[in-house]
Design a protein around this motif. Structure first.
Motif, PDB file in Angstrom:
ATOM      1  N   ASP A   7       1.082  11.297  -3.720  1.00 52.57           N
ATOM      2  CA  ASP A   7       0.713  10.023  -3.110  1.00 52.57           C
ATOM      3  C   ASP A   7       1.690   8.900  -2.952  1.00 52.57           C
ATOM      4  OD1 ASP A   7      -2.584   9.912  -3.488  1.00 52.57           O
ATOM      5  OD2 ASP A   7      -1.469  10.525  -5.281  1.00 52.57           O
ATOM      6  N   LYS A   8       2.148   8.530  -1.786  1.00 55.26           N
ATOM      7  CA  LYS A   8       3.049   7.308  -1.380  1.00 55.26           C
ATOM      8  C   LYS A   8       2.535   6.153  -2.140  1.00 55.26           C
ATOM      9  CE  LYS A   8       6.086   5.636   2.365  1.00 55.26           C
ATOM     10  NZ  LYS A   8       6.284   5.713   3.764  1.00 55.26           N
ATOM     11  N   THR A  52       9.333  -4.599  -7.507  1.00 58.51           N
ATOM     12  CA  THR A  52       8.433  -3.765  -6.490  1.00 58.51           C
ATOM     13  C   THR A  52       9.147  -2.618  -6.228  1.00 58.51           C
ATOM     14  OG1 THR A  52       7.773  -5.884  -5.765  1.00 58.51           O
ATOM     15  CG2 THR A  52       7.188  -3.962  -4.525  1.00 58.51           C
ATOM     16  N   THR A  53       8.780  -1.367  -6.416  1.00 61.97           N
ATOM     17  CA  THR A  53       9.515  -0.286  -6.378  1.00 61.97           C
ATOM     18  C   THR A  53       8.710   0.704  -5.519  1.00 61.97           C
ATOM     19  OG1 THR A  53      10.151  -0.426  -8.884  1.00 61.97           O
ATOM     20  CG2 THR A  53      10.621   1.630  -7.669  1.00 61.97           C
ATOM     21  N   PRO A  54       8.963   1.060  -4.258  1.00 61.24           N
ATOM     22  CA  PRO A  54       8.186   2.228  -3.696  1.00 61.24           C
ATOM     23  C   PRO A  54       8.895   3.328  -3.966  1.00 61.24           C
ATOM     24  CG  PRO A  54      10.236   1.286  -2.192  1.00 61.24           C
ATOM     25  CD  PRO A  54      10.177   0.283  -3.516  1.00 61.24           C
ATOM     26  N   ILE A  55       7.758   4.403  -4.268  1.00 60.70           N
ATOM     27  CA  ILE A  55       8.052   5.781  -4.648  1.00 60.70           C
ATOM     28  C   ILE A  55       7.269   6.695  -3.829  1.00 60.70           C
ATOM     29  CG2 ILE A  55       7.663   7.220  -6.681  1.00 60.70           C
ATOM     30  CD1 ILE A  55       8.277   4.669  -8.239  1.00 60.70           C
ATOM     31  N   HIS A  56       7.679   7.871  -3.693  1.00 61.35           N
ATOM     32  CA  HIS A  56       7.044   9.000  -3.047  1.00 61.35           C
ATOM     33  C   HIS A  56       7.383  10.430  -3.558  1.00 61.35           C
ATOM     34  CE1 HIS A  56       5.458  10.893   1.071  1.00 61.35           C
ATOM     35  NE2 HIS A  56       4.588  11.125   0.121  1.00 61.35           N
ATOM     36  N   TYR A  57       6.469  10.914  -4.539  1.00 61.85           N
ATOM     37  CA  TYR A  57       7.152  11.904  -5.025  1.00 61.85           C
ATOM     38  C   TYR A  57       6.536  13.204  -4.401  1.00 61.85           C
ATOM     39  CZ  TYR A  57       8.621   9.365  -9.073  1.00 61.85           C
ATOM     40  OH  TYR A  57       9.424   8.422  -9.848  1.00 61.85           O
ATOM     41  N   GLU A  91      -0.113   0.248  -5.607  1.00 60.22           N
ATOM     42  CA  GLU A  91      -0.834   0.049  -4.342  1.00 60.22           C
ATOM     43  C   GLU A  91      -0.349   1.414  -3.466  1.00 60.22           C
ATOM     44  OE1 GLU A  91      -0.229  -2.923  -0.313  1.00 60.22           O
ATOM     45  OE2 GLU A  91       0.339  -3.570  -2.344  1.00 60.22           O
ATOM     46  N   LEU A  92      -1.402   2.136  -2.829  1.00 58.65           N
ATOM     47  CA  LEU A  92      -1.377   3.140  -2.180  1.00 58.65           C
ATOM     48  C   LEU A  92      -0.565   2.771  -0.721  1.00 58.65           C
ATOM     49  CD1 LEU A  92      -4.242   5.511  -3.283  1.00 58.65           C
ATOM     50  CD2 LEU A  92      -1.941   5.336  -4.126  1.00 58.65           C
ATOM     51  N   ASP A  93       0.134   3.697  -0.362  1.00 55.94           N
ATOM     52  CA  ASP A  93       0.783   3.388   1.268  1.00 55.94           C
ATOM     53  C   ASP A  93       0.122   4.717   1.812  1.00 55.94           C
ATOM     54  OD1 ASP A  93       2.400   2.671   3.276  1.00 55.94           O
ATOM     55  OD2 ASP A  93       3.946   3.389   2.382  1.00 55.94           O
ATOM     56  N   PRO A  94      -0.463   4.521   3.086  1.00 54.28           N
ATOM     57  CA  PRO A  94      -0.386   3.324   3.946  1.00 54.28           C
ATOM     58  C   PRO A  94      -1.728   2.426   3.799  1.00 54.28           C
ATOM     59  CG  PRO A  94      -0.939   4.987   5.345  1.00 54.28           C
ATOM     60  CD  PRO A  94      -0.631   5.663   3.875  1.00 54.28           C
ATOM     61  N   SER A  95      -2.705   3.067   2.991  1.00 56.67           N
ATOM     62  CA  SER A  95      -3.954   2.566   2.757  1.00 56.67           C
ATOM     63  C   SER A  95      -4.207   1.133   2.078  1.00 56.67           C
ATOM     64  CB  SER A  95      -4.910   3.385   1.897  1.00 56.67           C
ATOM     65  OG  SER A  95      -4.562   3.382   0.602  1.00 56.67           O
TER      66      SER A  95
END
Length: 128
Positions: A91-92, A47-52, A69-73
């Motif tokens: 998109d985060k 599981t990898t969180p990314i925010h370019y 999975e879009l964050d925070p939606s």
């Protein structure tokens, strides 16, 4: 003209292991194309969180299965072979790899190849 094979990139500084993924950087900022092109394997079970925040990215799935999975939606997209997704609003998101998944990624602006995700999953802006 630039001609480069995946095999000649393996084991070089263009073959980057990010822990949850391995990215083979086929084209980088130094190639002066205006974008970078990567052949990437997302490792199963990660599981990898990314925010370019500084880059736009388009991703085309060749093999495997990943959920974006879009964050925070919390909105989720199932990505399988033949599917493209584009992070057109910086998109985060979180990548959940259900199996080893091979994707081709395009970044604009191009990455230099030396970037490292910070704690928020962001790549810094490349220095000129």
């Amino acid at each position: 003209m630039i001609v480069r094979s995946l095999e000649e990139i393996k084991g070089t500084d263009r073959d980057v292991d990010g822990g949850n993924w391995v990215s083979r950087r086929l084209l980088l900022a130094g190639d002066n194309m205006g974008f970078s092109l990567h052949d990437t394997i997302l490792k199963a079970g990660t599981t990898t969180p990314i925010h370019y925040q500084n880059h736009l990215e388009a991703v085309y799935c060749i093999e495997g299965h990943v959920t974006v999975e879009l964050d925070p939606s919390g909105e989720k997209y199932e990505i399988k072979p033949g599917t493209v997704y584009a992070l057109d609003k910086h998109d985060k998101h979180v990548l959940i790899a259900h199996e080893d998944t091979r994707v081709v990624c395009v970044f604009n602006p191009a990455v230099t190849g030396t970037e490292v995700h910070n704690k928020d999953g962001v790549y810094p802006v490349a220095n000129d």
